[in-house]
Design a protein around this motif. Structure first.
Motif, PDB file in Angstrom:
ATOM      1  N   GLN A   6       0.804  -1.219   0.000  1.00 47.82           N
ATOM      2  CA  GLN A   6       0.000   0.000   0.000  1.00 47.82           C
ATOM      3  C   GLN A   6       0.841   1.277   0.000  1.00 47.82           C
ATOM      4  O   GLN A   6       0.439   2.291   0.528  1.00 47.82           O
ATOM      5  CB  GLN A   6      -1.002   0.007   1.165  1.00 47.82           C
ATOM      6  N   LYS A  48     -12.397   1.760 -12.299  1.00 51.65           N
ATOM      7  CA  LYS A  48     -12.190   2.238 -10.932  1.00 51.65           C
ATOM      8  C   LYS A  48     -12.173   1.054  -9.960  1.00 51.65           C
ATOM      9  O   LYS A  48     -13.071   0.223  -9.952  1.00 51.65           O
ATOM     10  CB  LYS A  48     -13.290   3.217 -10.537  1.00 51.65           C
ATOM     11  N   GLY A  49     -11.091   0.987  -9.177  1.00 54.23           N
ATOM     12  CA  GLY A  49     -10.970  -0.075  -8.177  1.00 54.23           C
ATOM     13  C   GLY A  49     -10.418  -1.386  -8.703  1.00 54.23           C
ATOM     14  O   GLY A  49     -10.227  -2.325  -7.930  1.00 54.23           O
ATOM     15  N   THR A  50     -10.156  -1.476 -10.020  1.00 52.66           N
ATOM     16  CA  THR A  50      -9.581  -2.716 -10.540  1.00 52.66           C
ATOM     17  C   THR A  50      -8.077  -2.729 -10.305  1.00 52.66           C
ATOM     18  O   THR A  50      -7.477  -1.709  -9.986  1.00 52.66           O
ATOM     19  CB  THR A  50      -9.875  -2.896 -12.042  1.00 52.66           C
ATOM     20  N   ARG A  51      -7.482  -3.898 -10.462  1.00 46.65           N
ATOM     21  CA  ARG A  51      -6.064  -4.082 -10.159  1.00 46.65           C
ATOM     22  C   ARG A  51      -5.260  -4.325 -11.430  1.00 46.65           C
ATOM     23  O   ARG A  51      -5.797  -4.794 -12.430  1.00 46.65           O
ATOM     24  CB  ARG A  51      -5.882  -5.299  -9.265  1.00 46.65           C
TER      25      ARG A  51
END
Length: 82
Positions: A6, A48-51
């Motif tokens: 992170q 949005k929010g995908t890796r």
């Protein structure tokens, strides 16, 4: 992007080549700018929010699988297959 710990690790710059691949660019821009209520197979059609699920250094990054999150999912504004 964030590392597995992170931590911010850099910036990704994406170039679109609309003259060479107009359909691909239109598809990509849709998933970047879609309305939150647009869905495909029950999932929101958004990056949005995908890796990022695959990196080949000095060549390519792959990500944005909003169906399965691992690169095996497929969705397109043009239907399937694309």
């Amino acid at each position: 992007p964030l590392s597995p710990f992170q931590e911010r690790i850099g910036r990704i710059v994406i170039g679109l080549f609309g003259q060479d691949a107009p359909a691909t660019c239109k598809n990509f821009k849709f998933f970047c700018n879609n309305q939150p209520l647009d869905t495909y197979k029950g999932k929101e059609m958004t990056y949005k929010g995908t890796r990022v699920h695959r990196v080949i250094p000095n060549f390519i990054i792959q990500g944005g699988d909003f169906l399965n999150g691992d690169g095996s999912g497929s969705g397109s504004i043009y239907g399937s297959p694309f």
